[in-house]
Design a protein around this motif. Structure first.
Motif, short mmCIF file in Angstrom:
data_model
loop_
_atom_site.label_atom_id
_atom_site.label_comp_id
_atom_site.label_asym_id
_atom_site.label_seq_id
_atom_site.Cartn_x
_atom_site.Cartn_y
_atom_site.Cartn_z
N ALA A 1 -11.69 -19.30 -5.12
CA ALA A 1 -12.17 -17.92 -4.98
C ALA A 1 -12.62 -17.33 -6.32
O ALA A 1 -13.68 -16.70 -6.41
CB ALA A 1 -11.09 -17.05 -4.36
N ASP A 2 -11.84 -17.51 -7.35
CA ASP A 2 -12.13 -16.93 -8.67
C ASP A 2 -12.09 -18.05 -9.69
O ASP A 2 -11.03 -18.40 -10.20
CB ASP A 2 -11.11 -15.85 -9.01
N LEU A 3 -13.24 -18.62 -9.97
CA LEU A 3 -13.30 -19.78 -10.87
C LEU A 3 -12.93 -19.40 -12.29
O LEU A 3 -12.23 -20.15 -12.98
CB LEU A 3 -14.70 -20.39 -10.83
N THR A 4 -13.39 -18.23 -12.75
CA THR A 4 -13.07 -17.79 -14.11
C THR A 4 -11.56 -17.67 -14.29
O THR A 4 -11.00 -18.15 -15.28
CB THR A 4 -13.75 -16.44 -14.41
N ASP A 5 -10.90 -17.02 -13.35
CA ASP A 5 -9.45 -16.85 -13.43
C ASP A 5 -8.75 -18.20 -13.43
O ASP A 5 -7.78 -18.41 -14.18
CB ASP A 5 -8.97 -16.00 -12.25
N THR A 6 -9.24 -19.13 -12.63
CA THR A 6 -8.65 -20.48 -12.57
C THR A 6 -8.77 -21.19 -13.92
O THR A 6 -7.79 -21.76 -14.42
CB THR A 6 -9.35 -21.31 -11.48
N LEU A 7 -9.96 -21.14 -14.51
CA LEU A 7 -10.17 -21.84 -15.77
C LEU A 7 -9.40 -21.18 -16.91
O LEU A 7 -8.86 -21.87 -17.79
CB LEU A 7 -11.67 -21.88 -16.10
N GLU A 8 -9.33 -19.86 -16.91
CA GLU A 8 -8.57 -19.17 -17.95
C GLU A 8 -7.08 -19.51 -17.84
O GLU A 8 -6.40 -19.68 -18.85
CB GLU A 8 -8.77 -17.66 -17.85
N GLY A 9 -6.59 -19.64 -16.62
CA GLY A 9 -5.19 -20.00 -16.42
C GLY A 9 -4.88 -21.41 -16.88
O GLY A 9 -3.71 -21.74 -17.14
N LEU A 10 -5.93 -22.24 -16.99
CA LEU A 10 -5.76 -23.61 -17.47
C LEU A 10 -5.92 -23.73 -18.99
O LEU A 10 -5.80 -24.82 -19.54
CB LEU A 10 -6.78 -24.53 -16.78
N GLY A 11 -6.20 -22.61 -19.65
CA GLY A 11 -6.26 -22.61 -21.11
C GLY A 11 -7.64 -22.54 -21.72
O GLY A 11 -7.79 -22.66 -22.94
N LEU A 12 -8.69 -22.33 -20.90
CA LEU A 12 -10.03 -22.17 -21.45
C LEU A 12 -10.30 -20.71 -21.77
O LEU A 12 -9.89 -19.81 -21.02
CB LEU A 12 -11.08 -22.65 -20.43
N LEU A 13 -10.98 -20.46 -22.88
CA LEU A 13 -11.45 -19.11 -23.18
C LEU A 13 -12.84 -18.97 -22.55
O LEU A 13 -13.79 -19.61 -22.99
CB LEU A 13 -11.53 -18.87 -24.68
N VAL A 14 -12.93 -18.17 -21.49
CA VAL A 14 -14.19 -17.98 -20.78
C VAL A 14 -14.86 -16.70 -21.27
O VAL A 14 -14.27 -15.62 -21.21
CB VAL A 14 -13.97 -17.92 -19.25
N ILE A 15 -16.08 -16.85 -21.75
CA ILE A 15 -16.84 -15.72 -22.28
C ILE A 15 -18.06 -15.50 -21.41
O ILE A 15 -18.84 -16.43 -21.18
CB ILE A 15 -17.29 -15.98 -23.73
N VAL A 16 -18.22 -14.28 -20.91
CA VAL A 16 -19.44 -13.91 -20.20
C VAL A 16 -20.27 -13.08 -21.17
O VAL A 16 -19.96 -11.92 -21.45
CB VAL A 16 -19.12 -13.12 -18.91
N ALA A 17 -21.30 -13.71 -21.71
CA ALA A 17 -22.08 -13.10 -22.80
C ALA A 17 -23.25 -12.29 -22.26
O ALA A 17 -23.93 -12.71 -21.32
CB ALA A 17 -22.58 -14.20 -23.75
N ASP A 18 -23.48 -11.16 -22.88
CA ASP A 18 -24.61 -10.30 -22.50
C ASP A 18 -25.85 -10.82 -23.20
O ASP A 18 -26.24 -10.34 -24.26
CB ASP A 18 -24.32 -8.85 -22.90
N GLU A 19 -26.49 -11.83 -22.60
CA GLU A 19 -27.64 -12.49 -23.19
C GLU A 19 -28.85 -12.30 -22.28
O GLU A 19 -28.86 -12.77 -21.13
CB GLU A 19 -27.36 -13.99 -23.39
N GLU A 20 -29.87 -11.60 -22.80
CA GLU A 20 -31.05 -11.29 -21.99
C GLU A 20 -31.97 -12.49 -21.82
O GLU A 20 -32.68 -12.59 -20.82
CB GLU A 20 -31.83 -10.13 -22.63
N ASN A 21 -32.01 -13.39 -22.78
CA ASN A 21 -32.94 -14.51 -22.74
C ASN A 21 -32.63 -15.42 -21.54
O ASN A 21 -31.55 -15.99 -21.46
CB ASN A 21 -32.85 -15.31 -24.04
N PRO A 22 -33.56 -15.56 -20.59
CA PRO A 22 -33.30 -16.39 -19.40
C PRO A 22 -33.21 -17.88 -19.72
O PRO A 22 -32.84 -18.67 -18.86
CB PRO A 22 -34.49 -16.09 -18.49
#
Length: 359
Positions: free
Chosen positions: A148-169
């Motif tokens: 359901a929540d992949l980011t939460d799953t990966l963070e719970g496994l020890g990854l630092l997940v960054i959602v970057a505000d990047e305009e370049n497609p």
């Protein structure tokens, strides 16, 4: 330190010396001197610099520095070196906050990331990646149901997940290791804030594939294709594909793919690809459906409601955990969250978000 931070903030904002100077009300030469440490900006000028670069002034005084090691971009050719350097600075700025917070805990509040034990040492074909992905899911006790929540799953496994505000497609994803001055290292995965949830999830799973498949692929296997295969299998395991679509089909309905997209968080094209990979449809059937899919203009924007975007939540939760345990002060908590103290006090007491927004 301030000199380096000013330069990093300017590059991250994509501003020239002249453009930044114009917004601050000084010459480009003055900005250059700030960046070389030959001139110190006043408090008023620091405020203007922060506003122009879209950051808070505390960034200029942060003492926790992080170095990104071995950054690997997933990108188009339009995302050149200048854009890459600017994005790395943005990612470092976000990672620094996380590292500072983690350093306040007497022990790391989540496990250090590590690939599961007993995974196959060698992958000799793309078809083997389905079983590899199942082994990863089983080792991490994820089962074979939708994540359901992949980011939460990966963070719970020890990854630092960054959602970057990047305009370049042209930017899709980034993997790297963040190393602190005292030698601590954290794996980092970054994706674009601008993409819909299904693309963010596929990119996160793809980047996870790079971390897990490193050193396991035999000669002749394209790493990008292998990570794409892992991403699809991780999000939609073979067992689920066969159970939901059937073992063999002549064709698939668009509505089927749409429903499964929203159930598993994998795009319609991703499900079409998984159906082919798992032998549900033939290569010819896949090609025919893909051509019709493209003719409808759905490759660029898939039909219906977009999948909700991924939002890292662990950082905010850990800020309040550290505050509750008195590892950090209220001022530090507000600083880490990047919000004014008045808003922080209201949010801490769960007061109306509308009231907070109008402060």
């Amino acid at each position: 330190m301030i000199a380096d931070r000013i330069r990093q903030a300017r590059l991250a904002a994509g501003l020239t010396l002249g453009a930044l100077g114009e917004q601050v009300g000084v010459s480009h030469t003055a900005i250059q001197k700030y960046e070389k440490g030959l001139l110190t900006p006043s408090s008023t000028q620091l405020l203007k610099l922060a506003r122009a670069c879209g950051i808070r002034t505390e960034y200029f005084f942060r003492t926790h520095t992080v170095e990104l090691l071995q950054p690997e971009f997933r990108k188009l050719s339009t995302f050149g070196k200048t854009a890459q350097d600017a994005l790395k600075i943005k990612v470092v700025e976000l990672v620094e906050k996380r590292v500072e917070l983690l350093g306040a805990f007497p022990e790391l509040p989540f496990p250090a990331f590590a690939p599961p034990a007993n995974l196959p040492e060698h992958i000799t074909s793309l078809d083997e990646i389905d079983a590899f992905s199942d082994s990863v899911r089983n080792a991490w006790q994820l089962g074979l149901n939708p994540i359901a929540d992949l980011t939460d799953t990966l963070e719970g496994l020890g990854l630092l997940v960054i959602v970057a505000d990047e305009e370049n497609p042209g930017f899709s994803g980034l993997t790297a290791k963040a190393r602190t001055e005292d030698g601590r290292e954290y794996p980092v995965v970054a994706v674009s804030k601008r993409w819909p949830g299904d693309r963010q999830r596929f990119t996160l799973a793809h980047e996870l594939g790079h971390l897990l498949l490193e050193g396991r692929l035999t000669d002749g296997i394209n790493e990008e294709k292998a990570c794409d295969r892992f991403a699809g299998a991780f999000l939609a395991p073979r067992v689920a594909v066969l159970q939901l679509l059937g073992a063999q089909r002549h064709a698939l309905e668009w509505q089927e793919l749409y429903v499964l997209k929203h159930e598993f968080g994998l795009s319609m094209t991703g499900w079409l690809q998984r159906a082919k990979q798992c032998g549900v449809i033939t290569e010819a059937a896949h090609l025919s459906m893909f051509k019709r899919f493209s003719a409808k203009g759905w490759r660029k924007t898939e039909p219906g409601q977009p999948l909700p975007q991924e939002h890292p939540r662990l950082f905010d939760q850990l800020v309040y955990r550290a505050l509750a345990e008195q590892y950090i002060s209220e001022g530090k908590a507000a600083e880490l969250l990047g919000i004014p103290m008045m808003r922080f006090h209201k949010e801490r007491q769960l007061e109306s978000s509308d009231a907070v927004a109008h402060q």
